[in-house]
Design a protein around this motif. Sequence first.
Motif, short mmCIF file in Angstrom:
data_model
loop_
_atom_site.label_atom_id
_atom_site.label_comp_id
_atom_site.label_asym_id
_atom_site.label_seq_id
_atom_site.Cartn_x
_atom_site.Cartn_y
_atom_site.Cartn_z
N THR A 95 39.20 31.79 44.67
CA THR A 95 40.40 32.01 43.86
C THR A 95 40.40 31.11 42.63
OG1 THR A 95 41.57 30.45 45.30
CG2 THR A 95 41.81 32.80 45.78
N THR A 96 39.86 29.90 42.77
CA THR A 96 39.77 28.98 41.61
C THR A 96 38.78 29.50 40.58
OG1 THR A 96 40.33 27.11 43.03
CG2 THR A 96 39.33 26.60 40.90
N ILE A 97 37.63 30.00 41.05
CA ILE A 97 36.65 30.59 40.13
C ILE A 97 37.27 31.77 39.39
CG2 ILE A 97 34.43 31.78 39.96
CD1 ILE A 97 33.52 30.21 42.42
N GLN A 98 37.97 32.62 40.12
CA GLN A 98 38.61 33.78 39.51
C GLN A 98 39.61 33.35 38.45
OE1 GLN A 98 40.17 36.47 42.45
NE2 GLN A 98 41.26 37.73 40.97
N LYS A 99 40.40 32.33 38.74
CA LYS A 99 41.38 31.82 37.79
C LYS A 99 40.70 31.20 36.57
CE LYS A 99 45.24 28.53 37.50
NZ LYS A 99 46.02 27.51 38.27
N ARG A 145 36.99 41.93 42.60
CA ARG A 145 38.26 41.35 42.11
C ARG A 145 38.08 40.70 40.75
NH1 ARG A 145 38.64 39.28 47.28
NH2 ARG A 145 38.22 37.16 46.53
N ILE A 146 37.02 39.91 40.61
CA ILE A 146 36.84 39.17 39.36
C ILE A 146 36.48 40.11 38.21
CG2 ILE A 146 34.37 38.58 39.58
CD1 ILE A 146 35.08 35.76 38.69
N ALA A 147 35.78 41.21 38.53
CA ALA A 147 35.46 42.20 37.49
C ALA A 147 36.70 42.97 37.08
CB ALA A 147 34.38 43.14 38.00
N THR A 148 37.47 43.45 38.06
CA THR A 148 38.69 44.21 37.76
C THR A 148 39.68 43.34 36.99
OG1 THR A 148 38.37 45.48 39.79
CG2 THR A 148 40.54 45.57 38.80
N ASP A 149 39.74 42.07 37.34
CA ASP A 149 40.65 41.14 36.68
C ASP A 149 40.31 40.96 35.20
OD1 ASP A 149 42.81 39.46 36.71
OD2 ASP A 149 41.73 37.72 37.45
N ASN A 150 39.08 41.28 34.84
CA ASN A 150 38.63 41.09 33.46
C ASN A 150 38.11 42.38 32.85
OD1 ASN A 150 38.86 38.00 33.06
ND2 ASN A 150 37.84 38.18 35.04
N ARG A 151 38.83 43.49 33.15
CA ARG A 151 38.59 44.80 32.53
C ARG A 151 37.15 45.29 32.67
NH1 ARG A 151 41.04 41.47 30.28
NH2 ARG A 151 39.23 40.81 29.13
N GLY A 152 36.56 44.97 33.79
CA GLY A 152 35.20 45.46 34.06
C GLY A 152 35.15 46.21 35.37
N MET A 153 33.98 46.31 35.94
CA MET A 153 33.81 46.94 37.24
C MET A 153 32.64 46.30 37.94
SD MET A 153 32.19 50.65 36.23
CE MET A 153 30.66 50.81 35.30
N ALA A 194 45.09 47.05 42.46
CA ALA A 194 44.43 46.16 41.49
C ALA A 194 45.43 45.16 40.92
CB ALA A 194 43.79 46.97 40.37
N GLU A 195 46.65 45.61 40.61
CA GLU A 195 47.68 44.72 40.06
C GLU A 195 48.10 43.67 41.08
OE1 GLU A 195 50.74 47.41 38.90
OE2 GLU A 195 49.78 47.96 37.00
#
Length: 920
Positions: free
Chosen positions: A406-410, A438-446, A568-569
């Motif tokens: 979660t820290t990496i994602q943030k 999760r990290i891709a979706t969070d940053n408009r990727g896949m 996703a949200e």
Amino acid sequence: EVENLIDLEIDGFPSSSKMRNGRYQRSTSDWGYVGDLVEDDDKIGLYSYKVQSTITSRLANTMIQAKMVNNAKRSQHIVFDVQVPKGAFIDNFTMDVNGITFTSKIREKSEARKMYSQAKAKGKAAGIVRSNALDMENFKTEVNVPPGTRIQFELHYHEMIRRKLSSYEHVISVKPGRLAKHMEVDVRIIEPQGLRYVHVPNSLGDHFDGITSISKGEKKAHVSFKPTMAQQRKCPTCSSTAVDGNFVVQYDVNRETTGGELEIFNGYFIHFFAPENLDPLPKNILFVIDVSGSMWGLKMKQTIEAMKAILSELRAADQFSLIDFNHNVRCWRDNLVSATPAQVEDAKKYIQTIHPNGGTNINEALLRATFILNEAQNLGMLDPNSVSMIVLVSDGDPTVGELKLTTIQKNVKQSIKDEFSLFCLGIGFDVDYDFLQRIATDNRGMAQRIFGNQETSAQMKNFYNQVSTPLLKKIQFNYPQESVSDVTQSSFHNYFGGSEIVVAGKVDTENLQHLESIVTATAANAELVMETLRDVEELDGFMKKDKYADPDFTRKLWAYLTVNQMLAERNTAPTAALKRNITKSILQMSLDHHIVTPFTAMLIENAEKDEIMLADQPKDPRRGCCPGTLGLTPNAPNNNKGIPAWANVSAVPVSFMPEQRSPPVSSLSINRVDNDPHFIIHLPKSQRNICFNINSEPGKILNLVSDPGTGVVVNGQLVGAKKTENKKLNTYFGKIGFYFKNKGLKVEITTETITMKDGSYSITLSWSDTGHIIRKQLLISVKKESNVTITVGEEMSFMVLLHRVWKNHPVNVDFLGIYIPPENQLSPEAHGLIGQFASEPEVYIHHQTPGQGPEKPQATMEVKGNKLTVTRGLQKDYRTDRVLGTDVPCWFVHNSGKGFIDGHYKDYLVPHLYSFLKKP
């Protein structure tokens, strides 16, 4: 893979129509004659296996049905095992057992679990099915039925077919597991836009050439696959089926020049947007490649091959750079460079020199990549119309640096600042694909999972091709508010050539005249404005005329898109309150539209509600269900990446018996030196363990293995306790050295670090790392604060165990233990305190007498021409329990092993950590 399971005991089901609880059962005579079924040894026959799938404007409704019969003379389990695509929603499951029908309904998860528990507590037949989000989910139903029982399973799911590389691809898993008397896959396509082409690749193999039939009209198509029982056989005399794989249908639709299509039906609209004939936008792309030790071998070879091909496809207007990382991060260039032929060629040479080793520092690698892109943007080096992206290739979890996902994602989210996209490729079965997604979706990727095999390179190139041609950026769809409501996502960061954007919403049928879509986007040369309209009456008439078309397709597509968007949200919700509100909305949508999501469960029961099953998702998708119920069954390869089986043993309790030969189990069958230092020599032929201690001085180096034949040396340097106890200073191994002369490699392991040296090159890991070092086919695997395993091809392996003590302990110090399996392929020249026993001596133990205590009898041992008095006792194996250890029974040789080892222990002292033992 992870399986979803149902297990249900069906007791007392009759095999023909009889009265049950006051009502007659329906007969299954509609099956017709069920003779001539091919049965395996279990006497279970598969009467029919049918797949029916109908695609209506990209919405695929799929039904998989199996009819089976238990022809054995005993009760047994009948299994229905199918694979469902990850993105699909299961919406119905029914089961018919000798005319008794089980149907399903969706309930809120806690309510469903409560009903299930109540049914189980009352003694009703109850089973459980659990689902998990992987690329393909195994929905597995297992029912125990009496002899003669006929059973029919039927599963329904729906999904939206996504467009990739200018093609829609519908994938259906067809794995009946046995020959079917009737086999059929039937796919119908209804596309109001019109069909440009329909293609069925030979995905099930050449065995089925010419069996599939395709009938294509202007807006409809029918695909049929009906192999006879003879055609299903692997060979003319085989009783096993060759039908085992994916049945794939590919197609595309006709498009207007605007690339937009607005379909309105039954109170909903669907907007398909796929413009073409646009100039590609320039890319700013950073490739971030995992080169940790776990990437060694085929994975790295295929990654390098794919990257060389991908680099060749960069356009002259593109800018790029490469980052490779293990526990450290390296940049090929510290800034973006133009994709000139010279730069591309230099980048190819760079990746060719990569050697995987060490741990995995994902956090620092991604932050370095975002820094390079942010700096280039701040310096005005990026074309305003260009598209910036990061492509991460990794096969494992972070093991170095920041470990909290979660820290990496943030951190990455804050660094990217909504300016560019992150795409993730997860290689292998053990990668945390959910995190990458999760990290891709969070940053408009896949994200995409790539299975580590011979096809890795092709899969990587296929993924890159999906994002290699950006045509539009910052796309915004605007609909008149008086006509529409509840619109799904309407703004998009990028549009890539060959893909499709889909927007859906509810429509006010009284204001259709106002419905038009204005699309704004940034194109290569100008602001793009598009309007798309659709003749609603024409679509309404077309759909109602076709008996196969799904009249609910617009509602289902809207629900499908809405639920996925909310999921996703929810993953990226900044507050707990917002997450709770989104969860409530998902739950309501799931109940309203009868679909299984992470917050609902499916109850499956018969009409009288005296048998019940539950379908839901586990809290921890990586763990199975609790004992006594059915749950997740991992079907993936061992995650220990090359670590030998003996190094991963489970604790085996050993009871003491005075003269019992040591049981030949993996936890015992190993040579080891541990504690202060205790030697345990396992003799495989006689199945005995012989023990002895060595008492020497701190700083002295003992030779454990010296083998000129294989060029292998293992030495241990002693370290003393902080002070004496009972007038004795205990010594332990504080440093262990390995020398592999034929490879020119040295490995030094202390209580602080693990270092591998190759001439002037060296690499060091600390015990706080989990990682791998691979060089010249030698693998060093470090498990954080636990152990190090060294594997040399298939010839030999060693484990070093770390013992930590309380830092301020008044006496004890940290120390190491070493474990060496006797199966290591040492040469006849091998010697050393352990190596000499590669050639097992004859050992004869007799004349057992009581000792000082009942658990310590004495005996006479004859070995190497010597007669020794030995004592039966217990020593410790610390591999499974590093605190208390596992008791290992052995015969103890006194006086530092004198008479059992060749010569005196002082003969095994060597001057340096990598010295061979001198011949006497």
